[in-house]
Scaffold this active site. Structure first.
Site, PDB file in Angstrom:
ATOM      1  N   ASP A 110      -2.832  66.561  74.390  1.00  0.00           N
ATOM      2  CA  ASP A 110      -1.812  67.373  75.066  1.00  0.00           C
ATOM      3  C   ASP A 110      -2.431  68.243  76.164  1.00  0.00           C
ATOM      4  O   ASP A 110      -3.405  68.954  75.924  1.00  0.00           O
ATOM      5  CB  ASP A 110      -1.134  68.261  74.004  1.00  0.00           C
ATOM      6  CG  ASP A 110       0.129  68.919  74.531  1.00  0.00           C
ATOM      7  OD1 ASP A 110       0.038  69.652  75.538  1.00  0.00           O
ATOM      8  OD2 ASP A 110       1.202  68.712  73.937  1.00  0.00           O
ATOM      9  N   ARG A 129      -1.617  70.888  77.382  1.00  0.00           N
ATOM     10  CA  ARG A 129      -1.530  72.349  77.200  1.00  0.00           C
ATOM     11  C   ARG A 129      -2.612  72.894  76.276  1.00  0.00           C
ATOM     12  O   ARG A 129      -2.638  74.085  75.988  1.00  0.00           O
ATOM     13  CB  ARG A 129      -0.150  72.707  76.627  1.00  0.00           C
ATOM     14  CG  ARG A 129       1.011  72.279  77.513  1.00  0.00           C
ATOM     15  CD  ARG A 129       2.322  72.322  76.744  1.00  0.00           C
ATOM     16  NE  ARG A 129       2.330  71.380  75.641  1.00  0.00           N
ATOM     17  CZ  ARG A 129       3.354  71.212  74.795  1.00  0.00           C
ATOM     18  NH1 ARG A 129       4.428  71.953  74.922  1.00  0.00           N
ATOM     19  NH2 ARG A 129       3.289  70.330  73.822  1.00  0.00           N
ATOM     20  N   HIS A 183      -2.043  71.484  67.143  1.00  0.00           N
ATOM     21  CA  HIS A 183      -1.271  72.509  67.851  1.00  0.00           C
ATOM     22  C   HIS A 183       0.191  72.413  67.448  1.00  0.00           C
ATOM     23  O   HIS A 183       0.701  71.327  67.153  1.00  0.00           O
ATOM     24  CB  HIS A 183      -1.437  72.378  69.368  1.00  0.00           C
ATOM     25  CG  HIS A 183      -0.795  71.162  69.954  1.00  0.00           C
ATOM     26  ND1 HIS A 183       0.456  71.177  70.534  1.00  0.00           N
ATOM     27  CD2 HIS A 183      -1.218  69.875  70.022  1.00  0.00           C
ATOM     28  CE1 HIS A 183       0.761  69.960  70.951  1.00  0.00           C
ATOM     29  NE2 HIS A 183      -0.232  69.147  70.642  1.00  0.00           N
ATOM     30  N   CYS A 193      -5.944  67.462  70.278  1.00  0.00           N
ATOM     31  CA  CYS A 193      -4.886  66.602  70.809  1.00  0.00           C
ATOM     32  C   CYS A 193      -5.067  66.437  72.318  1.00  0.00           C
ATOM     33  O   CYS A 193      -5.584  67.330  72.993  1.00  0.00           O
ATOM     34  CB  CYS A 193      -3.519  67.225  70.519  1.00  0.00           C
ATOM     35  SG  CYS A 193      -2.124  66.198  71.069  1.00  0.00           S
ATOM     36  N   CYS A 228       3.505  69.767  68.390  1.00  0.00           N
ATOM     37  CA  CYS A 228       2.851  68.535  68.832  1.00  0.00           C
ATOM     38  C   CYS A 228       3.871  67.379  68.865  1.00  0.00           C
ATOM     39  O   CYS A 228       4.527  67.087  67.867  1.00  0.00           O
ATOM     40  CB  CYS A 228       1.700  68.197  67.885  1.00  0.00           C
ATOM     41  SG  CYS A 228       0.790  66.706  68.370  1.00  0.00           S
TER      42      CYS A 228
HETATM   43 ZN   LIG Z   1      -0.202  67.114  70.387  1.00  0.00          ZN
END
Ligand SMILES: [Zn+2]
Length: 261
Positions: free
Chosen positions: A48, A50, A102, A46, A105
């Site tokens: 993302d 993080r 993750h 992803c 999400c």
């Molecule tokens: Zn995500």
């Protein structure tokens, strides 16, 4: 100067410091990187912020080939993802492709709730297809478990999508050794989990997928028994694969896809 400019200056300052530190610790590091990259791994994750592939796995520049998008989706007609997979498999000869979702999400949350967020709704629609395929299971789970269960189901689905791509079907037909894995990452604890989806083109894909979905259902319907589920998951995969092999002695790599959940 605005704060934004100051922040960008910081990035360049950190970059210069990092480059100098690397060269101090490992003289010639960048010179060797210039010659070629020979990663053994491809990470599909992803976008993302993080979930940074290199830091999570302790891999250095040159060690992992990365493709990231919103909610780690591999769409059959996405030339971006498919081109990255093709380059990784055919040119870099990676040995492992890990699809990594993750927990928590935002893309999966939006897909589950149907919340509109804009243009990305059309992208997230692919996860809603996963949600709809497994809606009976998801609705049977405790409400607070559904997002994380869908995160795992999405990983299972995308592992299958990689496996049935022409890139992988052709690679396995050539006898190339490359394995696809389904993992998740916990933003809350920084830990990776292997969902037990390991696809190598030899074992029946459909059986591996169905066993994974069963484990996900079991795990999230009985949160208190997660450890027990994890302990038995290896046996369940082995049994499912053996049963499928008994029914289909000469499975074709990538021929099977997910039926229903
Ligand atoms: Zn995500």
């Amino acid at each position: 100067m605005s704060d934004n400019t100051d922040n960008l200056d910081d990035l360049f300052a950190h970059n210069r410091a990092w480059s100098a530190q690397m060269e101090r610790d490992r003289p010639g590091f960048f010179t060797s990187l210039v010659k070629q990259q020979t990663p053994r791994y491809m990470w599909i994750g992803c976008s993302d912020s993080r979930v940074p592939a290199n830091q999570i796995t302790g891999l250095e520049p040159g060690e992992v080939f990365v493709h990231r998008n919103v909610a780690n989706i591999v769409v059959h007609s996405d030339l971006n993802a498919l081109s990255a997979i093709q380059f990784a498999v055919e040119h870099l000869k990676v040995e492992h492709i890990m699809v990594v979702g993750h927990y928590g999400c935002a893309g999966v949350k939006a897909a589950l709730s149907g919340k509109r967020i804009g243009l990305a709704d059309n992208w997230i629609r692919h996860i809603q297809d996963v949600r709809d395929r497994h809606h009976v299971m998801l609705e049977s789970l405790p409400e607070d478990a559904r997002v994380d269960a869908l995160c795992e189901l999405n990983v299972a689905e995308q592992v299958v999508n990689v496996a049935v791509s022409t890139v992988m079907v052709d690679a396995w037909a050539r006898g190339q050794k490359v394995r696809i894995h389904g993992w998740t990452f916990g933003v809350h604890d920084g830990l990776l989990q292997d969902l037990g989806l390991s696809v190598d083109g030899a074992k029946p894909l459909d059986a591996i997928y169905k066993a994974a979905v069963q484990r996900i259902r079991y795990k999230w319907s009985r949160p208190g028994e997660v450890m027990q589920a994890l302990t038995t998951q290896g046996a369940q995969v082995t049994q499912a694969v053996q049963e499928a092999q008994a029914m289909s002695p000469q499975p074709e790599a990538g021929a099977a896809g997910p039926a229903a959940g």
